[in-house]
Design an enzyme around this catalytic site. Structure first.
Site, mmCIF file in Angstrom:
data_model
loop_
_atom_site.group_PDB
_atom_site.id
_atom_site.type_symbol
_atom_site.label_atom_id
_atom_site.label_comp_id
_atom_site.label_asym_id
_atom_site.label_seq_id
_atom_site.Cartn_x
_atom_site.Cartn_y
_atom_site.Cartn_z
ATOM 1 N N PRO A 1 109.877 -73.645 79.624
ATOM 2 C CA PRO A 1 111.158 -73.811 78.914
ATOM 3 C C PRO A 1 111.036 -74.007 77.406
ATOM 4 O O PRO A 1 112.050 -73.933 76.711
ATOM 5 C CB PRO A 1 111.768 -75.051 79.566
ATOM 6 N N ASP B 1 108.510 -63.008 73.252
ATOM 7 C CA ASP B 1 109.967 -63.128 73.270
ATOM 8 C C ASP B 1 110.472 -64.163 72.296
ATOM 9 O O ASP B 1 109.749 -65.078 71.938
ATOM 10 C CB ASP B 1 110.368 -63.666 74.652
ATOM 11 N N LYS C 1 113.174 -60.377 68.103
ATOM 12 C CA LYS C 1 113.570 -60.791 66.757
ATOM 13 C C LYS C 1 115.021 -61.235 66.724
ATOM 14 O O LYS C 1 115.899 -60.572 67.236
ATOM 15 C CB LYS C 1 113.376 -59.643 65.764
ATOM 16 N N GLY D 1 109.589 -66.478 77.746
ATOM 17 C CA GLY D 1 110.158 -67.794 77.959
ATOM 18 C C GLY D 1 110.441 -67.987 79.439
ATOM 19 O O GLY D 1 110.787 -67.043 80.143
ATOM 20 N N GLY D 2 110.276 -69.217 79.932
ATOM 21 C CA GLY D 2 110.575 -69.501 81.338
ATOM 22 C C GLY D 2 109.581 -68.836 82.264
ATOM 23 O O GLY D 2 108.382 -69.000 82.110
ATOM 24 N N ASP D 3 110.088 -68.087 83.225
ATOM 25 C CA ASP D 3 109.282 -67.411 84.234
ATOM 26 C C ASP D 3 109.566 -65.908 84.174
ATOM 27 O O ASP D 3 110.728 -65.510 84.018
ATOM 28 C CB ASP D 3 109.645 -67.962 85.623
ATOM 29 N N THR E 1 110.477 -72.620 85.091
ATOM 30 C CA THR E 1 111.738 -72.052 84.619
ATOM 31 C C THR E 1 112.620 -73.158 84.021
ATOM 32 O O THR E 1 112.646 -74.290 84.521
ATOM 33 C CB THR E 1 112.493 -71.339 85.753
ATOM 34 N N MET F 1 121.478 -68.781 80.126
ATOM 35 C CA MET F 1 122.078 -68.030 79.018
ATOM 36 C C MET F 1 123.582 -68.294 78.962
ATOM 37 O O MET F 1 124.380 -67.392 78.727
ATOM 38 C CB MET F 1 121.840 -66.521 79.185
#
Lengths: 252, 252
Positions: free
Chosen positions: B15, B38, B60, B91-93, B121, B174
């Site tokens: 995370p 990312d 970006k 990021g995360g998984d 995650t 998100m």
């Protein structure tokens, strides 16, 4: 880290493979004066326990008994009150059917400080080790994780109709004994017999084994191949990628 | 690790907090000849990239543009075909709304070997960093993770009635821009106005911020407090533990 009144770190050990422990998890484990650990923690992670730490196994399988949760809570409080830095090491993640919250409630009642180190849950990371993506664009747009462990109020409370309607990846933790019930209930709730399904035994470690089939076939296959715990059951389109996405074959 | 035709490791960075990277993730990252990363990868993890590795930022934000997924797939194939050991850092998984599966399909088409290293995650570990347990005995018996990112086919496809009936912890990744829609749809689907809800910005890192309220209040609070991406939205009884289980206050 250790305070006057002790300190407890609840650490998720991940699905089994020692490489899936987090950096923070290893750092704190290396500093532990007492480790209280579960039967689902991988051997490679257990090997990282400091030799001089007091080690308390609260998930004994050999003797056939498990330490009740309330007793585990009491052990954590007692060891921390000795002024120790206590690590509570759990398979997977402490908050994903790990009962970490109940332990924190006990620590709070006794005024003991704590930290939580999340881990890779077998429900997602374990799947990944078998080449099954929890989500995939256009195929699996949501993830639903439940426990099949009836003592946790698992299957009895499940709304299979709602689960079947979601069209996502359904993951049932602790599912080894419940494969027939899970499959028959999902079929009754309207999922197609051809839905991809699998049982994953010993996710992430060398003994990992994936048993695949359709939702109609899976229970029979698991019985024929003698599926053993710990295992999770996964149902949904994402299971169909397992062969194409399998990656352990590329490792030395 | 690196083969003649190159090799790609898809690594979940967790995370944000560098301590939540896995041991295997760090090991492979340290060996990378090329890193494709990312915008959601934490700064502490980015700092672990080997100085000599080729670094390609495909997320970006400053320039206002994102590299399309198909182009990212092409970069991975091209870099691996140079014989490099490529790390795809996410990021995360990689499989939790990370589009790792699409990248693997591109690698498979070109016959490039790969490994997947699951990550913590933010949907689960991020919550834990804010003291919210994904499950809690008797309160939150299941976990449901969806994306609010409409390009991923998120909210438009959601069956809110089914989600509202499940009684588990609902996590919307998100979710920063979608708080009003999420809350109003869950209310319309029958969830009580008093349901505990929260938005979590920058999970796990120093800038972490939790905005809490009832399902009826949350959208207004997020607007008033200017919630920013990246953020997740979480709804369910588990949110009610956030204060009692908050643990960052105990850290030095």
């Amino acid at each position: 880290m250790t305070k006057g009144g002790g300190f407890v770190a609840l650490i998720g050990a991940g699905p089994g493979d020692a490489g899936l422990l987090t950096l923070r998890g290893r750092e704190l484990l290396a500093a532990a004066q007492c480790v209280v650990y579960d039967r689902l923690v991988g051997d490679g992670v257990l090997a990282m326990m400091p030799p001089e730490a007091v080690k308390i196994n609260v998930g004994k399988v050999g003797g056939g008994h498990f330490v009740p949760q309330q007793e585990i809570n009491g052990i954590l409080v007692r060891e921390a009150q000795k002024g120790r830095f206590v690590v509570r090491l759990k398979g997977g993640d402490p908050f994903v059917f790990g009962r970490g919250g109940e332990e924190i409630e006990a620590l709070n009642e006794s005024g003991i400080a704590f930290e939580v180190v999340p881990g890779v849950t077998s429900a997602l990371g374990g799947l990944a080790c078998a080449g099954i993506p929890a989500t995939h664009r256009g195929v699996a747009r949501s993830i639903h994780v439940v426990t099949a462990h009836t003592k946790e109020g698992g299957l009895a409370h499940l709304d299979y109709e709602a689960l079947a309607k979601l069209g996502g990846t359904l993951v049932f933790l602790m599912g080894a004994a419940a494969v027939p019930e899970i499959c028959s209930e999902l079929l009754r709730a309207g999922m197609p017999e051809s839905s991809p399904a699998a049982a994953l035994e010993n996710a992430s470690v060398a003994a990992q084994r994936l048993i695949r089939g359709t939702l109609a076939e899976l229970a029979g296959r698991c019985a024929a191949e003698k599926l053993k715990a710990p295992a999770l059951v996964v149902v949904g389109g994402a299971v169909g990628f397992a062969e194409a996405f399998a990656w352990k074959k590329f490792l030395p």
